[in-house]
Structure formats: C-alpha cells, structure tokens
Design an enzyme around this catalytic site. Structure first.
Site, PDB file in Angstrom:
ATOM      1  N   GLY A 135    -134.392   1.936  -2.503  1.00  0.00           N
ATOM      2  CA  GLY A 135    -133.158   1.598  -3.211  1.00  0.00           C
ATOM      3  C   GLY A 135    -132.700   2.845  -3.947  1.00  0.00           C
ATOM      4  O   GLY A 135    -133.500   3.488  -4.653  1.00  0.00           O
ATOM      5  N   ALA A 136    -131.415   3.197  -3.774  1.00  0.00           N
ATOM      6  CA  ALA A 136    -130.938   4.509  -4.228  1.00  0.00           C
ATOM      7  C   ALA A 136    -131.231   4.821  -5.709  1.00  0.00           C
ATOM      8  O   ALA A 136    -131.839   5.858  -6.020  1.00  0.00           O
ATOM      9  CB  ALA A 136    -129.450   4.635  -3.919  1.00  0.00           C
ATOM     10  N   ASP A 190    -125.738   3.900  -0.964  1.00  0.00           N
ATOM     11  CA  ASP A 190    -126.664   5.040  -1.073  1.00  0.00           C
ATOM     12  C   ASP A 190    -125.926   6.340  -1.339  1.00  0.00           C
ATOM     13  O   ASP A 190    -126.494   7.279  -1.912  1.00  0.00           O
ATOM     14  CB  ASP A 190    -127.522   5.153   0.183  1.00  0.00           C
ATOM     15  CG  ASP A 190    -128.537   4.037   0.195  1.00  0.00           C
ATOM     16  OD1 ASP A 190    -128.204   2.937   0.647  1.00  0.00           O
ATOM     17  OD2 ASP A 190    -129.659   4.246  -0.315  1.00  0.00           O
TER      18      ASP A 190
HETATM   19  O1  MRU Z   1    -133.966   1.921   2.840  1.00  0.00           O
HETATM   20  P1  MRU Z   1    -133.704   1.368   1.481  1.00  0.00           P
HETATM   21  O2  MRU Z   1    -134.392   0.065   1.233  1.00  0.00           O
HETATM   22  O3  MRU Z   1    -133.976   2.377   0.397  1.00  0.00           O
HETATM   23  O4  MRU Z   1    -132.154   1.084   1.481  1.00  0.00           O
HETATM   24  C1  MRU Z   1    -131.570   0.529   0.328  1.00  0.00           C
HETATM   25  C2  MRU Z   1    -130.128   0.245   0.454  1.00  0.00           C
HETATM   26  O5  MRU Z   1    -129.498   0.523   1.443  1.00  0.00           O
HETATM   27  C3  MRU Z   1    -129.456  -0.325  -0.765  1.00  0.00           C
HETATM   28  O6  MRU Z   1    -128.404  -1.156  -0.398  1.00  0.00           O
HETATM   29  C4  MRU Z   1    -128.895   0.825  -1.619  1.00  0.00           C
HETATM   30  O7  MRU Z   1    -129.877   1.792  -1.836  1.00  0.00           O
HETATM   31  C5  MRU Z   1    -128.393   0.339  -2.913  1.00  0.00           C
HETATM   32  S1  MRU Z   1    -129.683  -0.172  -4.006  1.00  0.00           S
HETATM   33  C6  MRU Z   1    -128.993  -0.579  -5.484  1.00  0.00           C
END
Ligand code: MRU
EC number: 5.3.1.23
Length: 358
Positions: free
Chosen positions: A55-56, A246
């Site tokens: 998650g970003a 992201d």
């Molecule tokens: O691969 P991940 O689980 O890190 O991907 C996460 C996402 O795509 C989320 O939608 C994004 O990071 C937003 S989290 C607030």
C-alpha cells in the site's frame, strides 16, 4: 465527524516502538496476525519488496523508519556514515518502483539530513521526521474521509452500493485508510448499503485485507471475483467506484492496482462515478502523464501457482501489478488538500499550490 472517525480507528499495520519498526505481516492475513520486528534498512527494504507491508502510504512510512534504522547502524559502525547510508537509501528505493510515496518519503528524509544543524542529534532528527511522516498521513486520512463523504452526499444522501478494488485501508496507510477511509466514514454517516470488494488477483488484497477490515468493523461487504465488477454495476445499483492510488501525475492520470483501469472504463459505460482517494504524497508533479509511470512487473509464479501449488498450464505469465487510469475517466481525486473534480493539468497544478487543509 473527526471524533467519530478517530474512535473507529482500530486496525494498525505499522508501529514504531522503542527504536524498532514493527510490521503486521500482511501476507498472512486474515488467517494469522503475526507482527515482525525490523532493526535495519536492508531488512525493511526486504519487507517492502516481499509485501510484508504494502500500500503506497504504508510503504513510504516504512521506508522513512528504514532510514532511521540505517542511520543508527551506520553511525554505530563509525567512519563515513553518510556515504554508507547512501547504500540504505539505494536498497529502500529499489524495493518497489510504482508507488511514489516511497521516493517522496526518502526525499524528505534526505532533506532532513541536509538541514541538520551543527551539534544536532542525527538520530533524534531523523526519527522525528519519520514520526512526522507517519502522523501527517494519519491526519490526511481523516481529512480525506470527510471530503469524500461530502462528495458522496452531494450526489445522494441515501444509503448506496459502493465498489472498491485492492486494499486502500488502514493496512495500506498510517491511519484510517484512503479509499477505505472514505467508505468507512460513509458507513458511519449512514450512506452505505453494501460494499462490493473485488478480490484483486493475484495477491488477493481485496479478499484477504479489505474484506477483513470491513468485516472487523461491521460494514456490510460482499466479496466478488474481479470479473464480476461490470455485472455488479449493471445489476446492483453501484453508485461509486472508490479506489486508492500509487502515483498520480501532473495531468491527473492515476496508477493503481492492476484492474483499476478496466473498472474505470466499465464505470463510465454504466454511469457509475469514479473516485480516487490519495494523499498529496502520492502526486508526482515531475511526471506529466501516466505513460511515464514505471509499472512494476512481478514474478509470473504469482499467477501460475496458488499457495505454492501449480494451477496453470505450462505457459508464460505476464504479471504487471499496476495500471494507469487516464484522467478523463475519473470523476474526482480526493486529497487532504482538497477535491479535484474532472481532473486535468490546470486543476492538479492549482491543487498542489494549496496548503494542506488541516
Ligand atoms: O501491491 P500493493 O498491495 O502495494 O498495491 C496497493 C494498491 O494498489 C493500493 O490501491 C494503493 O497503494 C493505495 S493504498 C492507500
């Protein structure tokens, strides 16, 4: 509303305690709640790469604490600690490529180092900066939740069906969540009839994480396969698709979990509104358009195997884990600086010239 949101803030995935970073291992949820402790930047980089934390915003916060851990090790080792710390910056920056929050947080830590005054304690300064990044993400979540709810209410004050993808909740941030923060707040305000959670192949962030978070909080949620989204929009009266991001470019294009782009296309076809919720640390004004965003490709085995067991034919797999939704498919980008409706370059520039709302 802020007090109600704070009272509902229960789930955490990141804790900084006694000079150690503790991460809830998201690979094991919801079956196991295991916390892991990290004492070095290289270990934190590994945790980001291997999806212990994901998650970003959560990646950015973890990387900031990683710099503190790296600095502590390098100072203890003596010698040219600043040069040695560059290796830690490189390891952290190399952990995942798409979420810009990672690079944003590393830049902030680097700037703090550059601003150190004569005689100022390095570790105390870096720790305060990392804690500040963590705290401001938490605050940003609360502000975005309130702005997102206002936006939903502007179009209808009735309980409604919402659809989300991946996990943009407490597990993915330093606080309440971005997209899931808006959904949670909308639930507290009586605006949610049901949430549809895309399972989000191949890591199943929707099935394992989003569904878990919503069930924990008593929000009515149904899990669906990713391919059901169009059908649900057509048959279940979904009024909003709400997702995180992201990286968002100067034109308002949005990189998010693979499958987000097709959701936006389908939402437009069905007249369903499309909301992106992300703190301004996710906005990368150095990139003009989505074409410039580096898209992470992960190992094909993530598709070919389930739980370590081969399920696919003997075939090559392509596994891009993010995609880019063009700005013209987006109804609103909600940030802690304010809301941009029908985003474009001029509106994004104006947003970024504003101060934080809180
Ligand atoms: O691969 P991940 O689980 O890190 O991907 C996460 C996402 O795509 C989320 O939608 C994004 O990071 C937003 S989290 C607030």
């Amino acid at each position: 509303m802020r007090e109600r949101l704070l009272a509902a803030e229960k789930i955490k995935a990141i804790e900084w305690r006694d000079g150690t970073l503790h991460l809830l291992d998201q690979r094991l949820l919801p079956l196991e709640e295991t916390w892991r402790a990290y004492d070095s930047a290289v270990e934190v980089a590994g945790a980001i790469r291997d999806m212990v934390v994901r998650g970003a915003p959560a990646i950015g916060i973890s990387a900031a604490y990683g710099v503190v851990l790296g600095a502590r090790q390098r100072l203890a080792a003596g010698g040219d600690w600043r040069a040695a710390l560059e290796e830690d910056f490189r390891a952290l920056a190399g952990s995942r490529p798409t979420a810009v929050n990672l690079f944003w947080a590393l830049d902030r830590m680097r700037e703090r180092l550059a601003r150190l005054k004569e005689g100022e304690g390095v570790l105390a300064a870096l720790e305060a900066e990392a804690v500040g990044i963590h705290e401001s993400d938490r605050e940003a979540n609360l502000t975005m939740a309130q702005l997102g709810v206002e936006l939903i209410r502007k179009h209808s004050g009735n309980p409604q069906a919402l659809l989300t993808h991946c996990n943009a909740g407490a597990l993915a941030t330093g606080g309440f969540g971005t997209a899931l923060g808006v959904i949670r707040a909308a639930w507290l305000e009586g605006l949610v009839e049901r949430v549809y959670a895309d399972e989000t192949r191949p890591w199943l962030q929707g099935a394992r994480l989003t569904a878990w978070e919503l069930v924990e909080e008593g929000v009515p949620v149904s899990l669906n396969v990713d391919g059901a989204a169009a059908h649900l929009m057509k048959t279940k009266g979904v009024s909003w698709v709400i997702v995180g991001a992201d990286r968002i470019t100067a034109d308002g294009d949005v990189a998010n979990k693979i499958g987000t782009y097709q959701l936006a296309v389908v939402a437009m076809h069905h007249g369903v509104r499309f909301m992106v919720v992300a703190p301004s640390s996710t906005i990368d004004m150095s990139l003009q358009s989505g074409e410039e965003i580096p898209i992470e490709e992960r190992d094909g085995r993530e598709l070919l195997e389930i739980g370590g067991k081969r399920v696919a034919a003997s075939v090559e797999a392509v596994n891009p884990v993010f995609d880019v939704t063009p700005a013209d498919l987006i109804d609103a980008i909600v940030t802690e600086r304010g809301v941009v409706e029908r985003p474009n370059a001029a509106k994004m520039a104006e947003l970024m010239s504003r101060k934080r709302l809180h």
